[in-house]
Design a protein around this motif. Structure first.
Motif, PDB file in Angstrom:
ATOM      1  N   ALA A  63     -23.739 -45.869   9.731  1.00  0.00           N
ATOM      2  CA  ALA A  63     -23.262 -46.061  11.095  1.00  0.00           C
ATOM      3  C   ALA A  63     -22.053 -45.180  11.341  1.00  0.00           C
ATOM      4  CB  ALA A  63     -22.892 -47.515  11.334  1.00  0.00           C
ATOM      5  N   LYS A  64     -21.870 -44.833  12.594  1.00  0.00           N
ATOM      6  CA  LYS A  64     -20.666 -44.133  13.007  1.00  0.00           C
ATOM      7  C   LYS A  64     -20.009 -44.982  14.078  1.00  0.00           C
ATOM      8  CE  LYS A  64     -18.695 -39.781  14.318  1.00  0.00           C
ATOM      9  NZ  LYS A  64     -18.877 -38.379  14.563  1.00  0.00           N
ATOM     10  N   LYS A  65     -18.884 -45.575  13.727  1.00  0.00           N
ATOM     11  CA  LYS A  65     -18.145 -46.467  14.614  1.00  0.00           C
ATOM     12  C   LYS A  65     -16.677 -46.095  14.555  1.00  0.00           C
ATOM     13  CE  LYS A  65     -21.652 -49.084  15.679  1.00  0.00           C
ATOM     14  NZ  LYS A  65     -22.196 -49.199  17.004  1.00  0.00           N
ATOM     15  N   GLN A  66     -16.051 -46.046  15.712  1.00  0.00           N
ATOM     16  CA  GLN A  66     -14.621 -45.743  15.826  1.00  0.00           C
ATOM     17  C   GLN A  66     -14.257 -44.475  15.050  1.00  0.00           C
ATOM     18  OE1 GLN A  66     -12.613 -49.350  14.662  1.00  0.00           O
ATOM     19  NE2 GLN A  66     -13.231 -50.393  16.531  1.00  0.00           N
ATOM     20  N   ASN A  67     -15.083 -43.453  15.209  1.00  0.00           N
ATOM     21  CA  ASN A  67     -14.898 -42.157  14.552  1.00  0.00           C
ATOM     22  C   ASN A  67     -14.898 -42.241  13.023  1.00  0.00           C
ATOM     23  OD1 ASN A  67     -14.793 -40.695  16.954  1.00  0.00           O
ATOM     24  ND2 ASN A  67     -12.611 -41.148  17.208  1.00  0.00           N
ATOM     25  N   LEU A  68     -15.522 -43.269  12.483  1.00  0.00           N
ATOM     26  CA  LEU A  68     -15.647 -43.421  11.041  1.00  0.00           C
ATOM     27  C   LEU A  68     -17.125 -43.379  10.682  1.00  0.00           C
ATOM     28  CD1 LEU A  68     -13.261 -46.471  10.501  1.00  0.00           C
ATOM     29  CD2 LEU A  68     -12.746 -44.074  10.044  1.00  0.00           C
ATOM     30  N   GLN A  69     -17.462 -42.618   9.655  1.00  0.00           N
ATOM     31  CA  GLN A  69     -18.826 -42.634   9.134  1.00  0.00           C
ATOM     32  C   GLN A  69     -18.889 -43.701   8.047  1.00  0.00           C
ATOM     33  OE1 GLN A  69     -21.023 -39.152   8.114  1.00  0.00           O
ATOM     34  NE2 GLN A  69     -19.672 -37.850   9.338  1.00  0.00           N
ATOM     35  N   ILE A  70     -19.496 -44.803   8.380  1.00  0.00           N
ATOM     36  CA  ILE A  70     -19.527 -45.955   7.484  1.00  0.00           C
ATOM     37  C   ILE A  70     -20.859 -46.010   6.751  1.00  0.00           C
ATOM     38  CG2 ILE A  70     -19.477 -48.478   7.386  1.00  0.00           C
ATOM     39  CD1 ILE A  70     -17.743 -48.369   9.918  1.00  0.00           C
ATOM     40  N   ARG A  71     -20.787 -46.321   5.477  1.00  0.00           N
ATOM     41  CA  ARG A  71     -21.959 -46.628   4.678  1.00  0.00           C
ATOM     42  C   ARG A  71     -21.754 -48.052   4.193  1.00  0.00           C
ATOM     43  NH1 ARG A  71     -22.758 -42.738   7.088  1.00  0.00           N
ATOM     44  NH2 ARG A  71     -23.616 -40.760   6.400  1.00  0.00           N
ATOM     45  N   MET A  72     -22.681 -48.918   4.550  1.00  0.00           N
ATOM     46  CA  MET A  72     -22.532 -50.334   4.269  1.00  0.00           C
ATOM     47  C   MET A  72     -23.710 -50.805   3.418  1.00  0.00           C
ATOM     48  SD  MET A  72     -21.960 -53.270   7.159  1.00  0.00           S
ATOM     49  CE  MET A  72     -23.617 -53.218   7.844  1.00  0.00           C
ATOM     50  N   LEU A  73     -23.422 -51.415   2.295  1.00  0.00           N
ATOM     51  CA  LEU A  73     -24.442 -52.000   1.437  1.00  0.00           C
ATOM     52  C   LEU A  73     -24.586 -53.459   1.855  1.00  0.00           C
ATOM     53  CD1 LEU A  73     -26.286 -51.415  -1.030  1.00  0.00           C
ATOM     54  CD2 LEU A  73     -24.491 -52.434  -2.429  1.00  0.00           C
ATOM     55  N   TYR A  74     -25.786 -53.835   2.288  1.00  0.00           N
ATOM     56  CA  TYR A  74     -25.959 -55.164   2.858  1.00  0.00           C
ATOM     57  C   TYR A  74     -27.276 -55.799   2.427  1.00  0.00           C
ATOM     58  CZ  TYR A  74     -29.603 -53.558   5.993  1.00  0.00           C
ATOM     59  OH  TYR A  74     -30.787 -53.078   6.474  1.00  0.00           O
ATOM     60  N   ALA A  75     -27.326 -57.091   2.617  1.00  0.00           N
ATOM     61  CA  ALA A  75     -28.568 -57.850   2.467  1.00  0.00           C
ATOM     62  C   ALA A  75     -28.736 -58.664   3.738  1.00  0.00           C
ATOM     63  CB  ALA A  75     -28.507 -58.769   1.257  1.00  0.00           C
ATOM     64  N   TYR A  76     -29.984 -58.856   4.129  1.00  0.00           N
ATOM     65  CA  TYR A  76     -30.313 -59.647   5.316  1.00  0.00           C
ATOM     66  C   TYR A  76     -31.163 -60.815   4.853  1.00  0.00           C
ATOM     67  CZ  TYR A  76     -32.213 -60.742   9.954  1.00  0.00           C
ATOM     68  OH  TYR A  76     -32.578 -61.365  11.121  1.00  0.00           O
ATOM     69  N   ILE A  77     -30.616 -62.018   4.992  1.00  0.00           N
ATOM     70  CA  ILE A  77     -31.316 -63.216   4.538  1.00  0.00           C
ATOM     71  C   ILE A  77     -31.168 -64.319   5.585  1.00  0.00           C
ATOM     72  CG2 ILE A  77     -31.048 -62.700   2.073  1.00  0.00           C
ATOM     73  CD1 ILE A  77     -28.715 -64.654   1.987  1.00  0.00           C
TER      74      ILE A  77
END
Length: 125
Positions: A63-77
């Protein structure tokens, strides 16, 4: 949707915390759009936005939010019928650095439900 994260989230700057919440909300909206078409999360394929990389039971979200390129490790449960996004790890990507992949690989054997019990709810909508 509830968003759960560990201690790293609390140590992040307020701007980064807001960006992570915003990125998680965007991710959830994309997942909900699939679910509205009767496509479960497990059956989402070929959408690099939702599932960029897989690390065990976790996925990378770009994602790119607030001029930051974010990489997020997530789980959806789902916990008690509620959609839960668990942020196992995250990083702000700078230039062409992919060192975060090695860090994310350390979660290959982690269980999202056990992380959920030790993490705190940081956002609920």
């Amino acid at each position: 949707m509830e968003l759960y994260a560990g201690r790293e989230y609390n140590r992040a700057s307020k701007d980064l915390q807001k960006a992570l919440i915003s990125a998680s909300a965007s991710l959830y909206e994309r997942i909900k759009a699939y679910e509205a078409q009767n496509i479960s999360f497990e059956n989402i394929y070929n959408d690099d936005k939702v599932k960029y990389d897989k690390h065990g039971q976790f996925y990378t979200y770009k994602a790119k939010k607030q001029n930051l390129q974010i990489r997020m490790l997530y789980a959806y449960i789902f916990i008690n019928g509620t959609a839960v996004i668990i942020i196992a790890d995250f990083t702000v990507k700078k230039k062409n650095n992919k060192d975060y992949i090695k860090e994310f690989d350390s979660m290959n054997t982690a269980d999202p439900v056990s992380l959920y019990s030790g993490y705190q709810c940081v956002y609920s909508c």
